[in-house]
Design a protein around this motif. Structure first.
Motif, mmCIF file in Angstrom:
data_model
loop_
_atom_site.group_PDB
_atom_site.id
_atom_site.type_symbol
_atom_site.label_atom_id
_atom_site.label_comp_id
_atom_site.label_asym_id
_atom_site.label_seq_id
_atom_site.Cartn_x
_atom_site.Cartn_y
_atom_site.Cartn_z
ATOM 1 N N CYS A 143 0.858 -1.178 0.000
ATOM 2 C CA CYS A 143 0.000 0.000 0.000
ATOM 3 C C CYS A 143 0.893 1.225 0.000
ATOM 4 O O CYS A 143 2.065 1.145 0.377
ATOM 5 N N TYR A 144 0.364 2.348 -0.427
ATOM 6 C CA TYR A 144 1.197 3.547 -0.587
ATOM 7 C C TYR A 144 0.730 4.652 0.343
ATOM 8 O O TYR A 144 -0.448 4.766 0.696
ATOM 9 N N ASP A 145 1.699 5.456 0.764
ATOM 10 C CA ASP A 145 1.384 6.601 1.599
ATOM 11 C C ASP A 145 0.508 7.575 0.810
ATOM 12 O O ASP A 145 0.752 7.814 -0.377
ATOM 13 N N PRO A 146 -0.515 8.169 1.414
ATOM 14 C CA PRO A 146 -1.411 9.051 0.665
ATOM 15 C C PRO A 146 -0.764 10.349 0.203
ATOM 16 O O PRO A 146 -1.376 11.096 -0.568
ATOM 17 N N SER A 147 0.473 10.628 0.628
ATOM 18 C CA SER A 147 1.146 11.843 0.179
ATOM 19 C C SER A 147 1.608 11.770 -1.273
ATOM 20 O O SER A 147 1.909 12.804 -1.876
ATOM 21 N N TRP A 148 1.679 10.569 -1.838
ATOM 22 C CA TRP A 148 2.096 10.460 -3.236
ATOM 23 C C TRP A 148 1.035 11.084 -4.138
ATOM 24 O O TRP A 148 -0.162 10.830 -3.975
ATOM 25 N N GLY A 149 1.479 11.869 -5.107
ATOM 26 C CA GLY A 149 0.544 12.460 -6.053
ATOM 27 C C GLY A 149 -0.133 11.423 -6.916
ATOM 28 O O GLY A 149 -1.309 11.541 -7.257
ATOM 29 N N SER A 150 0.622 10.381 -7.296
ATOM 30 C CA SER A 150 0.089 9.279 -8.105
ATOM 31 C C SER A 150 0.482 7.979 -7.427
ATOM 32 O O SER A 150 1.357 7.249 -7.907
ATOM 33 N N GLY A 151 -0.144 7.693 -6.298
ATOM 34 C CA GLY A 151 0.276 6.578 -5.471
ATOM 35 C C GLY A 151 0.212 5.228 -6.149
ATOM 36 O O GLY A 151 1.132 4.420 -6.049
ATOM 37 N N SER A 152 -0.871 4.967 -6.869
ATOM 38 C CA SER A 152 -1.020 3.667 -7.524
ATOM 39 C C SER A 152 0.045 3.473 -8.595
ATOM 40 O O SER A 152 0.655 2.404 -8.696
ATOM 41 N N ALA A 153 0.284 4.516 -9.397
ATOM 42 C CA ALA A 153 1.303 4.426 -10.445
ATOM 43 C C ALA A 153 2.691 4.282 -9.837
ATOM 44 O O ALA A 153 3.505 3.460 -10.287
ATOM 45 N N TYR A 154 2.985 5.063 -8.792
ATOM 46 C CA TYR A 154 4.280 4.947 -8.132
ATOM 47 C C TYR A 154 4.502 3.525 -7.629
ATOM 48 O O TYR A 154 5.560 2.921 -7.844
ATOM 49 N N SER A 155 3.506 2.974 -6.942
ATOM 50 C CA SER A 155 3.656 1.644 -6.365
ATOM 51 C C SER A 155 3.848 0.576 -7.432
ATOM 52 O O SER A 155 4.583 -0.393 -7.228
ATOM 53 N N THR A 156 3.180 0.739 -8.580
ATOM 54 C CA THR A 156 3.349 -0.229 -9.662
ATOM 55 C C THR A 156 4.786 -0.221 -10.163
ATOM 56 O O THR A 156 5.385 -1.281 -10.397
ATOM 57 N N TYR A 157 5.356 0.965 -10.324
ATOM 58 C CA TYR A 157 6.756 1.037 -10.744
ATOM 59 C C TYR A 157 7.689 0.501 -9.669
ATOM 60 O O TYR A 157 8.771 -0.002 -9.963
ATOM 61 N N ARG A 158 7.263 0.580 -8.435
ATOM 62 C CA ARG A 158 8.101 0.127 -7.329
ATOM 63 C C ARG A 158 8.150 -1.400 -7.234
ATOM 64 O O ARG A 158 9.195 -1.966 -6.901
ATOM 65 N N PRO A 214 -4.211 2.902 -1.007
ATOM 66 C CA PRO A 214 -3.509 3.758 -0.054
ATOM 67 C C PRO A 214 -3.444 3.102 1.323
ATOM 68 O O PRO A 214 -4.366 2.380 1.726
ATOM 69 N N CYS A 215 -2.367 3.353 2.038
ATOM 70 C CA CYS A 215 -2.261 2.799 3.392
ATOM 71 C C CYS A 215 -3.215 3.501 4.352
ATOM 72 O O CYS A 215 -3.743 2.877 5.275
ATOM 73 N N TRP A 216 -3.426 4.795 4.136
ATOM 74 C CA TRP A 216 -4.263 5.596 5.014
ATOM 75 C C TRP A 216 -5.308 6.304 4.181
ATOM 76 O O TRP A 216 -5.168 6.419 2.955
ATOM 77 N N ASP A 217 -6.347 6.782 4.811
ATOM 78 C CA ASP A 217 -7.472 7.376 4.088
ATOM 79 C C ASP A 217 -7.052 8.555 3.218
ATOM 80 O O ASP A 217 -6.246 9.399 3.632
ATOM 81 N N THR A 218 -7.589 8.608 2.014
ATOM 82 C CA THR A 218 -7.473 9.775 1.144
ATOM 83 C C THR A 218 -8.863 10.390 1.001
ATOM 84 O O THR A 218 -9.843 9.893 1.561
ATOM 85 N N ALA A 219 -8.949 11.448 0.229
ATOM 86 C CA ALA A 219 -10.248 12.092 0.021
ATOM 87 C C ALA A 219 -11.221 11.174 -0.701
ATOM 88 O O ALA A 219 -12.443 11.301 -0.543
ATOM 89 N N ASN A 220 -10.675 10.227 -1.485
ATOM 90 C CA ASN A 220 -11.536 9.395 -2.326
ATOM 91 C C ASN A 220 -11.542 7.917 -1.973
ATOM 92 O O ASN A 220 -12.345 7.165 -2.516
ATOM 93 N N GLU A 221 -10.669 7.481 -1.070
ATOM 94 C CA GLU A 221 -10.528 6.042 -0.853
ATOM 95 C C GLU A 221 -10.123 5.763 0.585
ATOM 96 O O GLU A 221 -9.305 6.479 1.175
ATOM 97 N N ALA A 222 -10.689 4.731 1.142
ATOM 98 C CA ALA A 222 -10.350 4.322 2.506
ATOM 99 C C ALA A 222 -8.986 3.652 2.521
ATOM 100 O O ALA A 222 -8.615 2.926 1.593
ATOM 101 N N GLY A 223 -8.231 3.893 3.566
ATOM 102 C CA GLY A 223 -6.911 3.300 3.688
ATOM 103 C C GLY A 223 -6.968 1.830 4.055
ATOM 104 O O GLY A 223 -7.956 1.335 4.598
ATOM 105 N N LYS A 224 -5.894 1.119 3.780
ATOM 106 C CA LYS A 224 -5.829 -0.315 4.020
ATOM 107 C C LYS A 224 -5.324 -0.673 5.415
ATOM 108 O O LYS A 224 -5.451 -1.828 5.832
#
Length: 508
Positions: A392-407, A425-435
């Protein structure tokens, strides 16, 4: 990446050699101990990330159902030894990626005073070798079968330490081991890294001198001292007893032998001719105590190295920064590694959850010696190869899903050959609940470790590993080439941008 499993290091392999050489089927005392694989400095507690995703997901041990199952249910000394071991495991060591996988597994699982002997069958010099422990996440695995918690914790460590580029990225890993807060303890002072990031090779300056050498320009016998932060473009002076102006007050101090200093930009040491060398000092104001004055580099960080002027002598440098420098020196791990990347969790050691198979085939005939060929390492599998691994990715990433895929994917442009599934996301964002249910585990308050993280099926994992970076772009920038030149991968612009800037807490 520099994993920070922060137990003070103990035990030096050369000291243990005579005791261990005859253990577990050893064939006698060798003239000198084999070099410990992975080459981690005993003075550097952080663990680095330079295991390529390709090697992690397509190797003949981790991605071999039989070998994978044996690892999950056996003590390591029963599977690997110089004079014995399990032939089903040892055959797979003809795959260099399998050996790399085991280097990192042992480094994650065993502690700094533990080693695992094995026989390396590969030429040109087959023979006994030894892998060294580091993180201590499952120390009992050496002599007994691992628990499920052990397997999960080591799985998270392995996943955190790979990147598609195979370059060395310093990072800090954090988490919790019930009953032992020292495992993920944070260093009060973090030392510069000793390895060149692109090649993952140890800088020659941190190696021993083979003959007597003098002066600050020599490239041997240096020690990593500390990391500083400064305001880019401003003057900085660091000393070990020297003065920034003559006359002027001493900065720092030295004792014993005459000491010398070297300062490098960034958080990695340097050689004398390296492009990051900011300056060297071997005296000041007609005195022998050193000082180095330099301009703060654009990135705002610098590293300091110390050594005796004469490599045959011993001294101590107490490094300090001058009072009029806009700088802070001897930064902690929390200050140097301030960018929370995300969490890694799951279980690599699930034979039934492998999406493909890699194995070594022995080819005989024609009166020639046997050849060993790795099969299946050129597979291209959509999604995750380890189907029970997640990130899961920290919600501070601008493009968390894309970053994590490259990672986590060896072929990130296509989303193929991934080591894990990106859960969200590991933690809640404006649009998605964190894991994850916890964003700072209670065992070490303030270290920012995610705990109790769910996968895409809602299953809870209680042994996640959380990573913190110094350089947000380190794991995902630059171009890499996949096996067989099948594909190249380059991260898109803006992939490592963050919507919330991390507090670095470095202002003087």
């Amino acid at each position: 990446m520099g994993v920070t499993v922060r137990r003070p290091p103990s035990g030096i392999v050369s000291v243990l050699f005579v005791v261990l050489a005859g253990c577990d089927g050893g064939t006698g005392v060798l003239s000198s101990p084999p070099e410990v694989e992975l080459g981690e400095s005993q003075a550097e507690i952080r663990i680095a990330n330079s295991l390529s995703t390709d090697a992690l997901v397509l190797n003949a041990i981790g991605t071999n159902p039989v070998a994978n199952g044996l690892l999950a249910s056996s003590r390591l000394t029963a599977l690997f030894s110089v004079g014995g071991g399990d032939p089903r495991i040892l055959k797979q060591l003809h795959d260099p990626d399998a050996q790399k996988f085991m280097e990192y597994l042992v480094s994650c699982a065993l502690g700094p005073n533990q080693v695992l002997w094995y026989y390396n069958p590969r030429g040109p010099t087959p023979g006994p070798r030894v892998w060294g422990g580091k993180a201590g996440l499952c120390t009992s695995w050496l002599n007994s079968a691992p628990s499920q918690a052990c397997l999960n914790r080591v799985s998270g460590c392995l996943l955190s330490r790979n990147n598609a580029l195979g370059r060395r990225v310093e990072l800090s890993i954090r988490g919790e081991v019930p009953g032992d807060p020292s495992i993920f303890y944070l260093e009060p002072v973090t030392k510069p890294a000793e390895y060149e990031p692109t090649t993952a090779s140890k800088l020659v300056s941190f190696g021993p001198c083979t003959e007597q050498t003098t002066g600050a320009q020599r490239d041997c016998g240096w020690s990593a001292d500390g990391i500083g932060a400064c305001v880019p473009g401003t003057p900085v002076s660091v000393g070990a007893g020297g003065a920034a102006s003559c006359p002027g007050p001493s900065v720092g101090s030295s004792s014993g032998a005459q000491m010398v200093l070297r300062v490098c930009s960034g958080v990695v040491g340097c050689d004398s001719s390296g492009s990051t060398n900011l300056g060297e000092g071997e005296g000041s104001c007609s005195g022998a105590d050193p000082i180095v004055s330099f301009t703060c580099p654009a990135e705002g960080y610098y590293s300091v190295m110390t050594a005796a002027w004469d490599s045959d002598e011993v001294g101590v440098a107490n490094v300090a920064v001058s009072e009029n420098s806009r700088s802070r020196y001897a930064l902690s791990e929390k200050q140097v590694f301030a960018v929370r990347e995300g969490a890694f969790y799951g279980n690599i050691f699930e034979p039934d959850a492998l999406a493909t198979k890699v194995y070594v085939e022995e080819i005989r005939g024609g009166g020639e010696p046997s050849r060993f060929v790795v099969r299946g390492d050129d597979a291209v599998i959509k999604g995750a190869i380890y189907r029970k691994m997640y990130s899961c990715y920290d919600p501070s990433w601008g493009s968390g899903s894309a970053y994590s895929t490259y990672r986590v994917c060896a072929l990130p442009g296509s989303g193929a050959n991934c080591a894990a599934t990106v859960a969200g996301p590991c933690w809640d964002t404006a649009n998605e609940a964190g894991k994850c249910a916890v964003d700072d585990g209670p065992m070490v308050r303030g270290d920012g470790d995610y705990e109790e993280c769910e996968d895409i099926h809602g299953l809870l994992w209680t042994e996640p590993v959380t990573t913190f970076l110094h350089d947000p772009c380190g794991p995902v920038t630059a171009r890499t080439r996949a096996k067989k030149d099948a594909m190249t991968a380059q991260s898109p612009d803006g992939l490592c941008e963050r919507t919330i800037r991390p507090r670095k807490d470095v202002s003087p």
